[in-house]
Design a protein around this motif. Structure first.
Motif, PDB file in Angstrom:
ATOM      1  N   ASN A  23       0.800  -1.227   0.000  1.00  6.58           N
ATOM      2  CA  ASN A  23       0.000   0.000   0.000  1.00  6.58           C
ATOM      3  C   ASN A  23       0.831   1.274   0.000  1.00  6.58           C
ATOM      4  OD1 ASN A  23      -1.166  -2.183   2.081  1.00  6.58           O
ATOM      5  ND2 ASN A  23      -2.811  -1.421   0.780  1.00  6.58           N
ATOM      6  N   LEU A  24       2.073   1.164   0.472  1.00  8.68           N
ATOM      7  CA  LEU A  24       2.941   2.340   0.541  1.00  8.68           C
ATOM      8  C   LEU A  24       4.340   1.976   0.076  1.00  8.68           C
ATOM      9  CD1 LEU A  24       2.000   3.738   4.073  1.00  8.68           C
ATOM     10  CD2 LEU A  24       1.563   4.894   1.904  1.00  8.68           C
ATOM     11  N   LEU A  25       4.818   2.694  -0.931  1.00  6.49           N
ATOM     12  CA  LEU A  25       6.222   2.564  -1.337  1.00  6.49           C
ATOM     13  C   LEU A  25       6.873   3.906  -1.056  1.00  6.49           C
ATOM     14  CD1 LEU A  25       8.685   1.280  -2.664  1.00  6.49           C
ATOM     15  CD2 LEU A  25       7.767   1.957  -4.896  1.00  6.49           C
ATOM     16  N   ILE A  26       7.830   3.909  -0.136  1.00 12.65           N
ATOM     17  CA  ILE A  26       8.524   5.141   0.228  1.00 12.65           C
ATOM     18  C   ILE A  26       9.943   5.088  -0.338  1.00 12.65           C
ATOM     19  CG2 ILE A  26       9.116   6.710   2.126  1.00 12.65           C
ATOM     20  CD1 ILE A  26       6.310   6.114   2.763  1.00 12.65           C
ATOM     21  N   LEU A  78       1.683  -5.000  -8.187  1.00 11.17           N
ATOM     22  CA  LEU A  78       1.271  -5.293  -6.808  1.00 11.17           C
ATOM     23  C   LEU A  78       0.674  -4.044  -6.149  1.00 11.17           C
ATOM     24  CD1 LEU A  78       1.191  -7.229  -4.357  1.00 11.17           C
ATOM     25  CD2 LEU A  78       3.546  -6.528  -3.837  1.00 11.17           C
ATOM     26  N   ILE A  79       1.300  -2.891  -6.384  1.00 12.90           N
ATOM     27  CA  ILE A  79       0.797  -1.632  -5.812  1.00 12.90           C
ATOM     28  C   ILE A  79      -0.607  -1.334  -6.353  1.00 12.90           C
ATOM     29  CG2 ILE A  79       1.177   0.877  -5.684  1.00 12.90           C
ATOM     30  CD1 ILE A  79       4.238   0.268  -5.854  1.00 12.90           C
ATOM     31  N   LYS A  80      -0.797  -1.499  -7.655  1.00 13.90           N
ATOM     32  CA  LYS A  80      -2.125  -1.236  -8.255  1.00 13.90           C
ATOM     33  C   LYS A  80      -3.189  -2.173  -7.684  1.00 13.90           C
ATOM     34  CE  LYS A  80      -0.911   0.707 -12.777  1.00 13.90           C
ATOM     35  NZ  LYS A  80      -0.664   0.359 -14.185  1.00 13.90           N
ATOM     36  N   ARG A  81      -2.815  -3.441  -7.484  1.00 12.80           N
ATOM     37  CA  ARG A  81      -3.776  -4.406  -6.926  1.00 12.80           C
ATOM     38  C   ARG A  81      -4.121  -4.070  -5.478  1.00 12.80           C
ATOM     39  NH1 ARG A  81      -0.479  -8.377  -9.256  1.00 12.80           N
ATOM     40  NH2 ARG A  81       0.227  -9.151  -7.227  1.00 12.80           N
ATOM     41  N   SER A  82      -3.251  -3.297  -4.820  1.00 14.52           N
ATOM     42  CA  SER A  82      -3.445  -2.964  -3.403  1.00 14.52           C
ATOM     43  C   SER A  82      -4.142  -1.625  -3.196  1.00 14.52           C
ATOM     44  CB  SER A  82      -2.091  -2.917  -2.696  1.00 14.52           C
ATOM     45  OG  SER A  82      -1.323  -4.049  -3.005  1.00 14.52           O
ATOM     46  N   ALA A  83      -4.552  -0.969  -4.288  1.00  6.08           N
ATOM     47  CA  ALA A  83      -5.135   0.380  -4.196  1.00  6.08           C
ATOM     48  C   ALA A  83      -6.312   0.395  -3.209  1.00  6.08           C
ATOM     49  CB  ALA A  83      -5.589   0.842  -5.570  1.00  6.08           C
ATOM     50  N   PRO A  84      -6.507   1.515  -2.474  1.00  7.75           N
ATOM     51  CA  PRO A  84      -5.734   2.761  -2.559  1.00  7.75           C
ATOM     52  C   PRO A  84      -4.304   2.585  -2.045  1.00  7.75           C
ATOM     53  CG  PRO A  84      -7.311   2.872  -0.756  1.00  7.75           C
ATOM     54  CD  PRO A  84      -7.584   1.597  -1.481  1.00  7.75           C
ATOM     55  N   ALA A  85      -3.358   3.131  -2.803  1.00  8.03           N
ATOM     56  CA  ALA A  85      -1.946   3.015  -2.457  1.00  8.03           C
ATOM     57  C   ALA A  85      -1.232   4.317  -2.802  1.00  8.03           C
ATOM     58  CB  ALA A  85      -1.329   1.845  -3.227  1.00  8.03           C
ATOM     59  N   ARG A  86      -0.088   4.527  -2.173  1.00  6.02           N
ATOM     60  CA  ARG A  86       0.672   5.764  -2.406  1.00  6.02           C
ATOM     61  C   ARG A  86       2.155   5.464  -2.645  1.00  6.02           C
ATOM     62  NH1 ARG A  86      -1.804  10.353   1.795  1.00  6.02           N
ATOM     63  NH2 ARG A  86      -4.005   9.758   1.527  1.00  6.02           N
ATOM     64  N   ILE A  87       2.750   6.288  -3.513  1.00  2.01           N
ATOM     65  CA  ILE A  87       4.191   6.213  -3.777  1.00  2.01           C
ATOM     66  C   ILE A  87       4.775   7.573  -3.403  1.00  2.01           C
ATOM     67  CG2 ILE A  87       5.963   5.935  -5.559  1.00  2.01           C
ATOM     68  CD1 ILE A  87       3.675   4.250  -7.078  1.00  2.01           C
ATOM     69  N   VAL A  88       5.659   7.560  -2.420  1.00  3.10           N
ATOM     70  CA  VAL A  88       6.223   8.804  -1.883  1.00  3.10           C
ATOM     71  C   VAL A  88       7.724   8.812  -2.166  1.00  3.10           C
ATOM     72  CG1 VAL A  88       6.575  10.187   0.200  1.00  3.10           C
ATOM     73  CG2 VAL A  88       4.471   8.813  -0.041  1.00  3.10           C
ATOM     74  N   THR A  89       8.191   9.837  -2.860  1.00  2.00           N
ATOM     75  CA  THR A  89       9.614   9.913  -3.218  1.00  2.00           C
ATOM     76  C   THR A  89      10.248  11.132  -2.550  1.00  2.00           C
ATOM     77  OG1 THR A  89       9.191   8.787  -5.316  1.00  2.00           O
ATOM     78  CG2 THR A  89      11.243  10.034  -5.150  1.00  2.00           C
ATOM     79  N   VAL A  90      11.297  10.877  -1.776  1.00  4.97           N
ATOM     80  CA  VAL A  90      11.974  11.955  -1.052  1.00  4.97           C
ATOM     81  C   VAL A  90      12.936  12.672  -2.001  1.00  4.97           C
ATOM     82  CG1 VAL A  90      13.452  12.543   0.909  1.00  4.97           C
ATOM     83  CG2 VAL A  90      11.757  10.707   1.134  1.00  4.97           C
ATOM     84  N   SER A  91      12.603  13.934  -2.315  1.00  9.34           N
ATOM     85  CA  SER A  91      13.461  14.766  -3.156  1.00  9.34           C
ATOM     86  C   SER A  91      14.197  15.734  -2.231  1.00  9.34           C
ATOM     87  CB  SER A  91      12.612  15.489  -4.202  1.00  9.34           C
ATOM     88  OG  SER A  91      13.418  16.352  -4.991  1.00  9.34           O
ATOM     89  N   SER A  92      14.362  16.971  -2.663  1.00 12.40           N
ATOM     90  CA  SER A  92      15.036  17.984  -1.850  1.00 12.40           C
ATOM     91  C   SER A  92      14.831  19.336  -2.500  1.00 12.40           C
ATOM     92  CB  SER A  92      16.536  17.681  -1.799  1.00 12.40           C
ATOM     93  OG  SER A  92      17.268  18.828  -1.397  1.00 12.40           O
ATOM     94  N   MET A  93      14.935  20.411  -1.698  1.00 13.28           N
ATOM     95  CA  MET A  93      14.870  21.744  -2.305  1.00 13.28           C
ATOM     96  C   MET A  93      16.044  21.942  -3.261  1.00 13.28           C
ATOM     97  SD  MET A  93      16.022  24.140   0.894  1.00 13.28           S
ATOM     98  CE  MET A  93      16.034  25.681   0.018  1.00 13.28           C
ATOM     99  N   ALA A  94      17.080  21.110  -3.142  1.00 20.81           N
ATOM    100  CA  ALA A  94      18.225  21.174  -4.060  1.00 20.81           C
ATOM    101  C   ALA A  94      17.783  20.949  -5.505  1.00 20.81           C
ATOM    102  CB  ALA A  94      19.278  20.141  -3.665  1.00 20.81           C
ATOM    103  N   HIS A  95      16.592  20.361  -5.702  1.00 23.94           N
ATOM    104  CA  HIS A  95      16.108  20.143  -7.078  1.00 23.94           C
ATOM    105  C   HIS A  95      16.001  21.470  -7.833  1.00 23.94           C
ATOM    106  CE1 HIS A  95      12.090  21.645  -5.942  1.00 23.94           C
ATOM    107  NE2 HIS A  95      11.925  21.811  -7.237  1.00 23.94           N
ATOM    108  N   SER A  96      15.758  22.557  -7.066  1.00 22.27           N
ATOM    109  CA  SER A  96      15.527  23.844  -7.729  1.00 22.27           C
ATOM    110  C   SER A  96      16.815  24.457  -8.284  1.00 22.27           C
ATOM    111  CB  SER A  96      14.817  24.829  -6.788  1.00 22.27           C
ATOM    112  OG  SER A  96      15.550  24.952  -5.600  1.00 22.27           O
TER     113      SER A  96
END
Length: 298
Positions: A101-104, A142-160
């Motif tokens: 359900n959650l991929l971090i 697997l994530i789609k079959r488990s919906a509702p599910a979320r994918i959270v990706t840790v970025s950074s303000m450095a992206h700017s």
């Protein structure tokens, strides 16, 4: 202005429970990954720590189980700098886990000296972007079959401060460790944008975020002057618990259920850079990533 407003908001908190949910967190044996794992465990989730160093990971499993009172915590070997390891990890999850359900996508390397992954990618774009791109792709059914599910990706303000060099994504012609880091974090934001579009109507949503300036092991590759600056700035930085809050917010906040593709900071929507909203660039990066990983992901 958003950052100033966020300073005066009450800290975010939520009593959302995650019993019956499964989460995978990359790089969860230390720093904000570990704090995220503790929080999700306290909410009742089954938590899988996806880590490169199994000794550290096993110690973290023990600590997380003890501090959360939840024994449903395991660790599995994952080296994001090696597609073979990513495929083995995903195969084991797909085979043994009935749901996800959650991929971090939390793990990362920061401003390291020039190096290449097992697949020949520059280390920062390879681990921070390509590794997570492939992992998400392999777990997607697997994530789609488990919906509702979320994918959270840790970025950074450095992206700017970053730009994507499509002609030399692996920085072979010229390497600047700060620019390569910023490029990889911009790639996280663009990946989330493209992913959200492709997931419309599936019940799976995607988020990217800036955790804040957090005191973590990632600082070890900073230059002398950068280390000095960070020591001076320490009173204004976050510890790992504070740094994990926006990840947790993106993973559990009910009001985000219908939101997808956005960028967050301090547990609130935030503005990403102009490049981070460039859908043409996002699509070009998506196609290049597929090509370099030898996958087809429409």
């Amino acid at each position: 202005m958003q950052a100033v407003r966020n300073l005066f908001r009450a800290p975010w908190s939520s009593d959302v429970k995650l019993s019956d949910k499964t989460a995978v967190i990359t790089g969860a044996n230390t720093g904000i990954g570990k704090e995220t794992a503790i929080d999700l465990s306290k909410r009742g989730a089954r938590v899988i720590l996806a880590c490169r160093d199994m000794e550290k990971a096993q110690a973290a499993v023990k600590e997380i189980a003890e501090s959360s009172g939840n024994d449903d915590v395991i660790c599995m070997k994952l080296d994001l700098s090696d597609s073979k390891s990513i495929r083995e990890f995903a195969e084991a999850v797909n085979k043994n886990e009935p749901k996800l359900n959650l991929l971090i996508n939390n793990a990362g390397v920061m401003v390291c000296p020039y190096g290449k992954t097992a697949d020949g990618f520059e280390m920062q774009i390879g681990v921070n972007h390509m590794g997570h791109f492939l992992l998400t792709y392999l777990l997607m059914d697997l994530i789609k079959r488990s919906a509702p599910a979320r994918i959270v990706t840790v970025s950074s303000m450095a992206h700017s401060w970053g730009s994507i060099n499509l002609e030399d994504i692996n920085s072979e012609k010229c390497y600047n460790k700060n620019k390569a880091y910023a490029q990889s974090k911009l790639a996280n934001v663009l990946f989330t944008r493209s992913l959200a579009k492709r997931l419309e109507g599936t019940g799976v949503t995607a988020y990217s975020l800036h955790p804040g300036v957090v005191q973590t092991d990632l600082w070890r590759h900073l230059s002398g002057p950068q280390q000095f600056f960070m020591k001076m700035a320490r009173p204004f930085t976050k510890d790992s618990i504070q740094g994990a809050q926006t990840t947790i917010y993106c993973a559990v906040e009910p009001s985000l259920e219908k939101e997808s593709g956005g960028y967050y900071s301090d547990c609130a929507p935030a503005n990403c850079s102009v490049a981070g909203k460039n859908d043409k660039l996002a699509e070009k990066l998506w196609q290049l990533s597929c090509q370099m990983l030898s996958i087809t992901w429409e």
